[in-house]
Motif scaffolding. Structure first.
Motif, PDB file in Angstrom:
ATOM      1  N   ALA A 246      -5.632   3.260   2.994  1.00  0.00           N
ATOM      2  CA  ALA A 246      -4.556   4.088   2.677  1.00  0.00           C
ATOM      3  C   ALA A 246      -3.370   3.526   3.275  1.00  0.00           C
ATOM      4  O   ALA A 246      -3.218   3.313   4.512  1.00  0.00           O
ATOM      5  CB  ALA A 246      -5.030   5.565   2.909  1.00  0.00           C
ATOM      6  N   ILE A 247      -2.264   3.566   2.069  1.00  0.00           N
ATOM      7  CA  ILE A 247      -1.041   2.893   2.639  1.00  0.00           C
ATOM      8  C   ILE A 247      -0.069   4.138   2.786  1.00  0.00           C
ATOM      9  O   ILE A 247      -0.050   4.921   1.596  1.00  0.00           O
ATOM     10  CB  ILE A 247      -0.760   1.657   1.565  1.00  0.00           C
ATOM     11  N   ASP A 248       0.818   4.060   3.633  1.00  0.00           N
ATOM     12  CA  ASP A 248       1.805   5.191   3.618  1.00  0.00           C
ATOM     13  C   ASP A 248       3.075   4.345   4.063  1.00  0.00           C
ATOM     14  O   ASP A 248       3.052   3.286   4.400  1.00  0.00           O
ATOM     15  CB  ASP A 248       1.623   6.479   4.476  1.00  0.00           C
ATOM     16  N   ALA A 249       4.246   5.118   4.340  1.00  0.00           N
ATOM     17  CA  ALA A 249       5.644   4.706   4.705  1.00  0.00           C
ATOM     18  C   ALA A 249       5.258   3.960   5.956  1.00  0.00           C
ATOM     19  O   ALA A 249       6.097   2.734   6.399  1.00  0.00           O
ATOM     20  CB  ALA A 249       6.510   5.533   4.690  1.00  0.00           C
ATOM     21  N   SER A 250       4.546   4.152   7.020  1.00  0.00           N
ATOM     22  CA  SER A 250       4.428   3.737   8.357  1.00  0.00           C
ATOM     23  C   SER A 250       3.347   2.422   8.131  1.00  0.00           C
ATOM     24  O   SER A 250       3.142   1.852   9.273  1.00  0.00           O
ATOM     25  CB  SER A 250       3.872   4.877   9.366  1.00  0.00           C
ATOM     26  N   THR A 251       2.821   2.080   7.157  1.00  0.00           N
ATOM     27  CA  THR A 251       1.803   1.098   6.983  1.00  0.00           C
ATOM     28  C   THR A 251       2.535  -0.110   6.477  1.00  0.00           C
ATOM     29  O   THR A 251       2.876  -0.270   5.315  1.00  0.00           O
ATOM     30  CB  THR A 251       0.663   1.505   6.135  1.00  0.00           C
ATOM     31  N   THR A 252       2.806  -1.038   7.345  1.00  0.00           N
ATOM     32  CA  THR A 252       3.680  -2.250   6.823  1.00  0.00           C
ATOM     33  C   THR A 252       2.898  -3.511   7.631  1.00  0.00           C
ATOM     34  O   THR A 252       2.086  -3.484   8.284  1.00  0.00           O
ATOM     35  CB  THR A 252       5.117  -2.116   7.336  1.00  0.00           C
ATOM     36  N   PHE A 253       3.153  -4.757   6.871  1.00  0.00           N
ATOM     37  CA  PHE A 253       2.872  -5.913   7.092  1.00  0.00           C
ATOM     38  C   PHE A 253       3.462  -6.416   8.503  1.00  0.00           C
ATOM     39  O   PHE A 253       2.785  -6.921   9.418  1.00  0.00           O
ATOM     40  CB  PHE A 253       3.033  -6.848   6.035  1.00  0.00           C
ATOM     41  N   ALA A 254       4.802  -5.921   8.792  1.00  0.00           N
ATOM     42  CA  ALA A 254       5.622  -6.159   9.869  1.00  0.00           C
ATOM     43  C   ALA A 254       5.019  -5.511  11.155  1.00  0.00           C
ATOM     44  O   ALA A 254       5.022  -6.416  12.066  1.00  0.00           O
ATOM     45  CB  ALA A 254       6.829  -5.732   9.657  1.00  0.00           C
ATOM     46  N   ASN A 255       4.251  -4.563  10.944  1.00  0.00           N
ATOM     47  CA  ASN A 255       3.809  -3.684  12.188  1.00  0.00           C
ATOM     48  C   ASN A 255       2.457  -3.973  12.593  1.00  0.00           C
ATOM     49  O   ASN A 255       1.801  -3.664  13.193  1.00  0.00           O
ATOM     50  CB  ASN A 255       4.048  -2.361  12.219  1.00  0.00           C
ATOM     51  N   GLY A 256       1.899  -4.916  11.608  1.00  0.00           N
ATOM     52  CA  GLY A 256       0.331  -5.380  11.692  1.00  0.00           C
ATOM     53  C   GLY A 256      -0.808  -4.332  11.045  1.00  0.00           C
ATOM     54  O   GLY A 256      -1.842  -4.594  11.263  1.00  0.00           O
ATOM     55  N   SER A 257      -0.124  -3.413  10.280  1.00  0.00           N
ATOM     56  CA  SER A 257      -0.938  -2.564   9.701  1.00  0.00           C
ATOM     57  C   SER A 257      -1.763  -3.016   8.491  1.00  0.00           C
ATOM     58  O   SER A 257      -2.895  -2.330   8.053  1.00  0.00           O
ATOM     59  CB  SER A 257      -0.189  -1.054   9.349  1.00  0.00           C
ATOM     60  N   LEU A 258      -1.083  -4.166   7.984  1.00  0.00           N
ATOM     61  CA  LEU A 258      -1.648  -4.808   6.483  1.00  0.00           C
ATOM     62  C   LEU A 258      -1.966  -6.085   6.681  1.00  0.00           C
ATOM     63  O   LEU A 258      -1.452  -6.632   7.660  1.00  0.00           O
ATOM     64  CB  LEU A 258      -0.528  -4.425   5.621  1.00  0.00           C
ATOM     65  N   LYS A 259      -3.157  -6.602   5.939  1.00  0.00           N
ATOM     66  CA  LYS A 259      -3.398  -7.710   6.128  1.00  0.00           C
ATOM     67  C   LYS A 259      -2.723  -8.881   5.312  1.00  0.00           C
ATOM     68  O   LYS A 259      -2.156  -8.324   4.046  1.00  0.00           O
ATOM     69  CB  LYS A 259      -4.963  -7.737   5.793  1.00  0.00           C
ATOM     70  N   GLY A 260      -2.480 -10.126   5.535  1.00  0.00           N
ATOM     71  CA  GLY A 260      -2.169 -11.178   4.817  1.00  0.00           C
ATOM     72  C   GLY A 260      -3.199 -12.103   4.287  1.00  0.00           C
ATOM     73  O   GLY A 260      -4.325 -11.806   4.426  1.00  0.00           O
ATOM     74  N   LEU A 261      -2.830 -13.261   3.821  1.00  0.00           N
ATOM     75  CA  LEU A 261      -3.950 -13.949   3.188  1.00  0.00           C
ATOM     76  C   LEU A 261      -4.144 -15.068   4.174  1.00  0.00           C
ATOM     77  O   LEU A 261      -3.703 -15.434   5.087  1.00  0.00           O
ATOM     78  CB  LEU A 261      -3.168 -14.915   2.059  1.00  0.00           C
ATOM     79  N   THR A 262      -5.514 -15.516   4.078  1.00  0.00           N
ATOM     80  CA  THR A 262      -6.000 -16.746   4.970  1.00  0.00           C
ATOM     81  C   THR A 262      -6.493 -17.715   4.002  1.00  0.00           C
ATOM     82  O   THR A 262      -7.161 -17.350   2.857  1.00  0.00           O
ATOM     83  CB  THR A 262      -7.288 -16.143   5.680  1.00  0.00           C
ATOM     84  N   LEU A 263      -6.566 -18.979   4.459  1.00  0.00           N
ATOM     85  CA  LEU A 263      -7.101 -20.172   3.733  1.00  0.00           C
ATOM     86  C   LEU A 263      -8.126 -20.652   4.458  1.00  0.00           C
ATOM     87  O   LEU A 263      -7.581 -21.423   5.678  1.00  0.00           O
ATOM     88  CB  LEU A 263      -6.045 -20.936   3.306  1.00  0.00           C
ATOM     89  N   ASN A 264      -9.372 -20.467   4.128  1.00  0.00           N
ATOM     90  CA  ASN A 264     -10.452 -21.121   5.179  1.00  0.00           C
ATOM     91  C   ASN A 264     -10.078 -20.667   6.454  1.00  0.00           C
ATOM     92  O   ASN A 264     -10.477 -21.239   7.389  1.00  0.00           O
ATOM     93  CB  ASN A 264     -10.356 -22.580   5.160  1.00  0.00           C
ATOM     94  N   GLY A 265     -10.048 -19.248   6.783  1.00  0.00           N
ATOM     95  CA  GLY A 265      -9.583 -18.520   7.848  1.00  0.00           C
ATOM     96  C   GLY A 265      -8.651 -18.738   8.539  1.00  0.00           C
ATOM     97  O   GLY A 265      -8.261 -17.972   9.476  1.00  0.00           O
ATOM     98  N   LYS A 266      -7.628 -19.459   8.144  1.00  0.00           N
ATOM     99  CA  LYS A 266      -6.120 -19.686   8.650  1.00  0.00           C
ATOM    100  C   LYS A 266      -5.313 -18.981   7.898  1.00  0.00           C
ATOM    101  O   LYS A 266      -5.207 -18.836   6.684  1.00  0.00           O
ATOM    102  CB  LYS A 266      -5.983 -21.144   8.791  1.00  0.00           C
ATOM    103  N   ALA A 267      -4.330 -18.134   8.595  1.00  0.00           N
ATOM    104  CA  ALA A 267      -3.491 -17.222   8.263  1.00  0.00           C
ATOM    105  C   ALA A 267      -2.316 -18.302   7.224  1.00  0.00           C
ATOM    106  O   ALA A 267      -1.883 -19.327   7.677  1.00  0.00           O
ATOM    107  CB  ALA A 267      -2.439 -16.525   9.063  1.00  0.00           C
ATOM    108  N   VAL A 268      -1.987 -17.711   6.047  1.00  0.00           N
ATOM    109  CA  VAL A 268      -1.142 -18.435   5.018  1.00  0.00           C
ATOM    110  C   VAL A 268      -0.171 -17.454   4.366  1.00  0.00           C
ATOM    111  O   VAL A 268      -0.491 -16.192   4.662  1.00  0.00           O
ATOM    112  CB  VAL A 268      -1.819 -19.164   4.241  1.00  0.00           C
ATOM    113  N   SER A 269       0.960 -17.805   4.024  1.00  0.00           N
ATOM    114  CA  SER A 269       1.989 -16.989   3.551  1.00  0.00           C
ATOM    115  C   SER A 269       2.079 -17.123   1.918  1.00  0.00           C
ATOM    116  O   SER A 269       1.886 -18.226   1.541  1.00  0.00           O
ATOM    117  CB  SER A 269       3.364 -17.202   4.323  1.00  0.00           C
ATOM    118  N   ALA A 270       2.217 -15.876   1.492  1.00  0.00           N
ATOM    119  CA  ALA A 270       2.661 -15.879  -0.146  1.00  0.00           C
ATOM    120  C   ALA A 270       4.262 -15.349  -0.407  1.00  0.00           C
ATOM    121  O   ALA A 270       4.563 -15.206  -1.403  1.00  0.00           O
ATOM    122  CB  ALA A 270       1.640 -14.823  -0.753  1.00  0.00           C
ATOM    123  N   ALA A 271       4.673 -15.213   0.838  1.00  0.00           N
ATOM    124  CA  ALA A 271       6.291 -15.053   0.706  1.00  0.00           C
ATOM    125  C   ALA A 271       7.141 -16.245   0.415  1.00  0.00           C
ATOM    126  O   ALA A 271       6.615 -17.363   0.145  1.00  0.00           O
ATOM    127  CB  ALA A 271       6.936 -14.551   1.980  1.00  0.00           C
TER     128      ALA A 271
END
Length: 482
Positions: A246-271
């Motif tokens: 569940a996502i609300d206004a306090s749930t952001t990627f910046a504060n670590g509440s949301l997940k990003g992408l990984t490639l073979n287990g390593k974090a990568v960016s879609a920005a």
């Protein structure tokens, strides 16, 4: 030329004509298939002693790798611009055009007009109730806008998961196709059909990320994103992502509440600038982590400004320092630390809700113990005045320039229109470019008129070869009868 040589020439010609008819038929039936590569029969002279003839060397599949690469990159850019335009357009529709019924600016205007009407006759319960009704409608509009932003962010998060799954499935299938192609090349088997299947898979995922394809020596491909992420290079690389319940206004990627992408287990960016930038996958992250967060913070800033203007320290001197004001945070007093999501929680104070019997407090004060002078409109005028007063906002989400509450709302509405116009222009440009590239691709594909002409030639060649066989047969019969 001997009779046997003539017969062999005609017989191999018939076999070649049969294959040619099949190739033409395949071309015509797949003329509108984007993944299909036009076929052409590759012929060579057959040296079988002194008999001669024609040999079908191969079926040649035509394609333009450079044009395909440009078109697939355009697919990704079009998907990105489409998603951003759709989001901007939806939010603009929710905010509404200035002056139209139900729009955010209309709600503010209706609230102001109701205050002015009540100020002209503060003893009228009906006019006080109208103030309460319009105030509640304004708060509800903020609630609905906030909800729409969060629904869009939640939808984007879900879509990311689905696209990652599709991307991984496609890369796995491409790896299997690579193995089939290598084996086919080694055994001399035709690969045109499997290449069509490969192109179809590439087309399916070309809008998710901009792709760069490198063909290897044995016919297999390596697959990369345009910004350097390896998807397939001998082995299939796995893109990872975890959805958020569940996502609300306090749930952001910046504060670590949301997940990003990984490639073979390593974090990568879609920005922008990241390895997965540029396609619909990136647009989903942009909506979830950037555009959606920005719009929510702006809504929260305006809701906070409204609450604080009509809260303690404002025109209502009957309010205690920690008491809920005209507008509340879900019924309680607003505190600055809880700004995130306040647009979704702002509500009219229950003491002055329509039909609650407390509308007189709009005139006399929320903290008043009893009704005061029914002709006193000073508080109502004070509420109307402070809405128009130039005050620097407390929220960092709004411009620090002193503005009235109406100005904040107008600026936000204008920003929504401007964002929609910018995203629409980008979408129109990408659509035109993508359409042009597809038309160029089709122009180099199957021309049904040419294919029909080839079919007529095949028919003529078939007739000629059949005539030769018939003639040779007659000559053999005459020789045997001597």
């Amino acid at each position: 030329m001997s009779l046997s040589s003539a017969l062999n020439n005609a017989f191999t010609g018939l076999k070649a004509n049969t294959r040619a008819a099949g190739v033409v038929s395949s071309n015509i039936s797949n003329a509108s298939n984007e993944a299909y590569g036009r076929r052409e029969l590759g012929l060579s002279a057959l040296s079988a002693g002194n008999l001669g003839g024609v040999n079908v060397a191969s079926v040649i599949r035509h394609s333009d790798p450079a044009l395909l690469a440009d078109r697939m990159v355009s697919d990704a850019r079009l998907a990105y611009s489409n998603d951003m335009f759709t989001f901007a357009q939806r939010l603009e529709d929710m905010v509404g055009e200035s002056g139209t019924a139900g729009s955010l600016t209309d709600r503010v205007t209706a609230f102001e007009n109701a205050l002015l009407s009540a100020a002209s006759n503060p003893s009228s319960t009906q006019r006080l109730e109208l103030v309460a009704t319009n105030a509640r409608d304004l708060a509800t509009t903020f609630n609905e806008l906030s909800k729409e932003v969060q629904v869009s962010r939640q939808s984007a998060d879900t879509a990311i998961s689905l696209q990652v799954r599709d991307l991984n499935d496609a890369v796995s299938r491409l790896k299997d196709i690579n193995e089939v192609i290598v084996k086919a090349k080694a055994t001399g088997t035709e690969t045109a059909s499997i290449l069509d299947e490969r192109q179809a898979i590439l087309n399916q995922i070309s809008d998710i990320v901009p792709l760069r394809i490198v063909e290897r020596d044995k016919g297999e491909i390596s697959l990369f994103t345009r910004n350097g992420a390896t998807l397939l290079d001998g082995m299939a690389f796995e893109v990872g992502f975890s959805t958020t319940g569940a996502i609300d206004a306090s749930t952001t990627f910046a504060n670590g509440s949301l997940k990003g992408l990984t490639l073979n287990g390593k974090a990568v960016s879609a920005a922008d600038g990241g390895m997965f930038a540029g396609g619909s996958l990136a647009s989903k992250f942009a909506i979830r982590d950037e555009a959606g967060v920005l719009r929510q913070s702006e809504l929260d800033g305006m809701a906070r400004d409204l609450i604080e203007r009509l809260g303690p320290g404002g025109p209502d001197t009957t309010l205690a320092a920690t008491a809920p004001g005209f507008f509340t945070d879900n019924g309680v007093a607003f505190v600055a630390a809880s700004e995130a999501g306040i647009a979704g929680r702002i509500s009219l104070n229950a003491m002055i809700e329509p039909a609650s019997g407390g509308s007189w407090r709009i005139r006399d004060g929320l903290g008043a113990a009893t009704m005061g002078e029914v002709g006193d409109a000073s508080l109502i005028k004070g509420i109307a005045d402070i809405l128009g007063e130039q005050i620097a906002p407390s929220s960092g989400a709004l411009s620090p320039v002193a503005r009235s509450f109406v100005d904040h709302v107008s600026q936000f509405s204008s920003a929504m229109v401007g964002e929609r116009v910018r995203s629409e222009n980008a979408f129109i440009f990408q659509t035109a470019q993508n359409t042009t590239l597809k038309e160029m691709e089709f122009s180099k594909g199957v021309d049904t008129d040419q294919e029909l002409q080839k079919l007529l030639q095949v028919e003529q060649y078939y007739t000629a070869n059949a005539k030769v066989i018939s003639t040779v047969d007659s000559l053999f019969e005459r020789l045997l009868s001597i």
